[in-house]
Motif scaffolding. Structure first.
Motif, mmCIF file in Angstrom:
data_model
loop_
_atom_site.group_PDB
_atom_site.id
_atom_site.type_symbol
_atom_site.label_atom_id
_atom_site.label_comp_id
_atom_site.label_asym_id
_atom_site.label_seq_id
_atom_site.Cartn_x
_atom_site.Cartn_y
_atom_site.Cartn_z
ATOM 1 N N LYS A 103 0.848 -1.186 0.000
ATOM 2 C CA LYS A 103 0.000 0.000 0.000
ATOM 3 C C LYS A 103 0.885 1.238 0.000
ATOM 4 N N PRO A 104 0.838 2.036 -1.068
ATOM 5 C CA PRO A 104 1.699 3.214 -1.159
ATOM 6 C C PRO A 104 1.437 4.198 -0.027
ATOM 7 N N ALA A 105 2.478 4.918 0.379
ATOM 8 C CA ALA A 105 2.349 5.905 1.447
ATOM 9 C C ALA A 105 1.384 7.019 1.063
ATOM 10 N N LYS A 268 8.982 3.037 -4.458
ATOM 11 C CA LYS A 268 9.032 4.443 -4.867
ATOM 12 C C LYS A 268 8.373 4.647 -6.231
ATOM 13 N N PHE A 269 8.531 3.665 -7.113
ATOM 14 C CA PHE A 269 7.940 3.789 -8.450
ATOM 15 C C PHE A 269 6.416 3.727 -8.386
ATOM 16 N N ILE A 270 5.871 2.841 -7.555
ATOM 17 C CA ILE A 270 4.416 2.750 -7.384
ATOM 18 C C ILE A 270 3.880 4.080 -6.857
ATOM 19 N N GLU A 271 4.563 4.633 -5.860
ATOM 20 C CA GLU A 271 4.146 5.918 -5.301
ATOM 21 C C GLU A 271 4.234 7.031 -6.344
ATOM 22 N N PHE A 272 5.263 6.968 -7.176
ATOM 23 C CA PHE A 272 5.454 7.974 -8.219
ATOM 24 C C PHE A 272 4.317 7.928 -9.247
ATOM 25 N N LEU A 273 3.849 6.709 -9.592
ATOM 26 C CA LEU A 273 2.806 6.566 -10.612
ATOM 27 C C LEU A 273 1.504 7.274 -10.224
ATOM 28 N N SER A 275 1.424 9.876 -8.113
ATOM 29 C CA SER A 275 1.711 11.258 -7.712
ATOM 30 C C SER A 275 1.159 12.214 -8.762
ATOM 31 N N ALA A 276 0.917 13.443 -8.367
ATOM 32 C CA ALA A 276 0.404 14.451 -9.302
ATOM 33 C C ALA A 276 1.368 14.660 -10.462
ATOM 34 N N GLU A 277 2.643 14.535 -10.199
ATOM 35 C CA GLU A 277 3.684 14.731 -11.202
ATOM 36 C C GLU A 277 3.518 13.777 -12.387
ATOM 37 N N ALA A 278 3.196 12.520 -12.097
ATOM 38 C CA ALA A 278 3.006 11.528 -13.157
ATOM 39 C C ALA A 278 1.574 11.511 -13.673
ATOM 40 N N GLN A 279 0.626 11.706 -12.766
ATOM 41 C CA GLN A 279 -0.790 11.603 -13.122
ATOM 42 C C GLN A 279 -1.250 12.717 -14.066
ATOM 43 N N GLU A 280 -0.673 13.895 -13.959
ATOM 44 C CA GLU A 280 -1.102 14.993 -14.816
ATOM 45 C C GLU A 280 -0.738 14.754 -16.286
ATOM 46 N N LYS A 281 0.194 13.821 -16.528
ATOM 47 C CA LYS A 281 0.593 13.505 -17.891
ATOM 48 C C LYS A 281 -0.142 12.283 -18.435
ATOM 49 N N LEU A 282 -1.013 11.707 -17.622
ATOM 50 C CA LEU A 282 -1.721 10.482 -18.021
ATOM 51 C C LEU A 282 -2.874 10.699 -19.004
ATOM 52 N N PRO A 283 -3.780 11.673 -18.763
ATOM 53 C CA PRO A 283 -4.982 11.777 -19.601
ATOM 54 C C PRO A 283 -4.716 11.893 -21.101
ATOM 55 N N LEU A 284 -3.760 12.719 -21.506
ATOM 56 C CA LEU A 284 -3.520 12.950 -22.926
ATOM 57 C C LEU A 284 -2.633 11.891 -23.569
ATOM 58 N N ASN A 285 -2.197 10.912 -22.802
ATOM 59 C CA ASN A 285 -1.422 9.798 -23.345
ATOM 60 C C ASN A 285 -2.189 8.481 -23.266
ATOM 61 N N GLN A 286 -2.815 8.238 -22.135
ATOM 62 C CA GLN A 286 -3.585 7.008 -21.936
ATOM 63 C C GLN A 286 -5.047 7.151 -22.341
ATOM 64 N N TRP A 287 -5.543 8.379 -22.356
ATOM 65 C CA TRP A 287 -6.961 8.663 -22.592
ATOM 66 C C TRP A 287 -7.841 7.894 -21.609
ATOM 67 N N MET A 288 -7.359 7.881 -20.380
ATOM 68 C CA MET A 288 -8.083 7.335 -19.242
ATOM 69 C C MET A 288 -8.124 8.437 -18.188
ATOM 70 N N TYR A 289 -8.857 8.188 -17.100
ATOM 71 C CA TYR A 289 -8.953 9.170 -16.030
ATOM 72 C C TYR A 289 -7.909 8.885 -14.956
ATOM 73 N N PRO A 290 -7.203 9.905 -14.476
ATOM 74 C CA PRO A 290 -6.233 9.704 -13.397
ATOM 75 C C PRO A 290 -6.954 9.407 -12.084
ATOM 76 N N VAL A 291 -6.347 8.571 -11.258
ATOM 77 C CA VAL A 291 -6.975 8.253 -9.969
ATOM 78 C C VAL A 291 -6.688 9.328 -8.935
ATOM 79 N N ASN A 292 -5.664 10.110 -9.153
ATOM 80 C CA ASN A 292 -5.296 11.163 -8.203
ATOM 81 C C ASN A 292 -6.309 12.301 -8.300
#
Length: 379
Positions: A103-105, A268-273, A275-292
């Motif tokens: 479970k990520p921190a 650390k990688f799971i936590e990074f995925l 994080s806002a830093e990684a999640q903000e780049k998800l929608p326009l690449n994955q075309w899915m909704y970020p969980v953050n």
């Protein structure tokens, strides 16, 4: 003594000049599916820079192939992290014993409903979600179908193209959608689709290509596809529909591989995925909704259809019935068997009806002939 001191000084100086061995750069091996490459290209360099490490990204076909690779390597794991196992494969992954719970921190950024519908045990941490949806061309359709049942109506005969569940992730999601809605009667629903000339192709690209060319006005895709069409093609001609019974929910997760050599870095990688830093780049690449929940969606997502009724099947039920459902689908749609044949009803019921007709017919005639004699005796 002076000569000895000078000699030692020279040795000391030479020791300082000899290059010291550099510590090997830590490497994290990540397994995922092919189409995630664009998101990874944006976020992996950020992670590498942040932690001073190297990420070895290994892309392996689709999510099913990724999981199979992990299972084959179970006794000698090569990966530290797996990214992209969705709710269709979740139970299989857990049962295979290839994941280590973590479970990520920063897990509190994920809404509770997503965790509850996905994996409360945190063998996999959800990082995105989305919905399967029927897309339509606005220049060819005035009143799009509003339910699964609508797709079987005569006005849509030969006008829907979908993907094969044996070879396509959205195709399998559509099959699960129908199972979730129709329960034990799902084969009868597919029989109606077949009679309505539904077109089935191998994968999403082929289906979307035919749809884009105007060969079909309806296609099985995602609720966010209209937004992607605007983003890439500046085309607002595509719409998607939130069905009355709801739309099938897909959640993807990332987990630590059991026996990972770099456990701390994997965490650390799971936590990074997420994080806002990684999640903000998800929608326009994955075309899915970020969980953050702290991440704002891009403006173009206003063109995605909003789904208020997520439809899902428990991952354990999927694991138990996955192969059976695919086999039954193949028997119906490819081999041409009827639902009754597949479910073993035809022989029993028809035989019973035939037997009853053979016995009851003559018995009725004999009974009618004997009845007057019985009445005479009573008199």
């Amino acid at each position: 003594m002076k000569k000895l001191g000078a000699f030692l000084a020279v040795l000391l100086l030479l020791g300082l000049l000899v290059p010291k061995p550099v510590a090997a750069e830590e490497t994290l091996t990540v397994y995922s599916y092919d189409s995630i490459e664009w998101w990874m290209k944006e976020i992996v360099p950020l992670f590498e820079q942040k932690y001073g490490v190297k990420v070895n990204l290994v892309l392996i076909g689709d999510a099913g192939e990724v999981l199979n690779r992990l299972i084959l390597e179970k006794d000698n794991p090569q990966a530290d992290v797996v990214v992209g196992i969705d709710n269709s494969y979740l139970a299989k992954a857990i049962d295979a014993g290839v994941l280590e719970p973590y479970k990520p921190a920063n897990a509190d950024v994920i809404p509770d409903w997503i965790v509850e519908k996905f994996d409360p045990t945190y063998h996999l941490t959800p990082y995105d979600y989305g919905f399967i949806a029927i897309n339509y061309r606005k220049d060819m359709v005035q009143n799009p179908p509003a339910s699964l049942e609508d797709l079987t109506k005569p006005e849509w005969k030969g006008k829907l193209i979908i993907e094969d569940p044996r070879t396509s992730s959205p195709g399998m999601a559509f099959l699960l959608w129908t199972v979730a809605v129709y329960g034990d009667d799902w084969l009868y629903y597919w029989e109606k689709l077949k009679e309505n000339d539904v077109q089935i192709v191998k994968g999403w690209s082929e289906a979307w290509g035919a749809f884009s060319e105007g060969e079909y006005p309806l296609v099985l895709s995602y609720a966010t596809s209209p937004a992607a069409t605007v983003y890439y093609d500046n085309n607002t001609n595509v719409g998607a529909v939130a069905f009355r019974e709801g739309n099938y929910l897909q959640i993807e997760g990332a987990g630590i591989v059991k026996g990972a050599r770099n456990r701390e870095l994997a965490e650390k990688f799971i936590e990074f995925l997420i994080s806002a830093e990684a999640q903000e780049k998800l929608p326009l690449n994955q075309w899915m909704y970020p969980v953050n929940g702290d991440v704002e969606l891009p403006e173009v997502f206003q063109y995605a259809v909003k789904v208020d009724k997520p439809v899902a099947i428990d991952s354990r039920e999927i694991e138990t019935n996955y192969e059976t459902w695919l086999k039954q689908w193949t028997q119906l749609m490819v081999e041409g068997k009827s639902p009754d044949e597949i479910l073993g009803k035809t022989t029993t019921e028809t035989g019973g009806e035939t037997d009853n007709t053979g016995i009851c017919g003559p018995a009725l005639i004999v009974g009618l002939a004997v009845l007057p004699l019985l009445l005479r005796r009573r008199r």
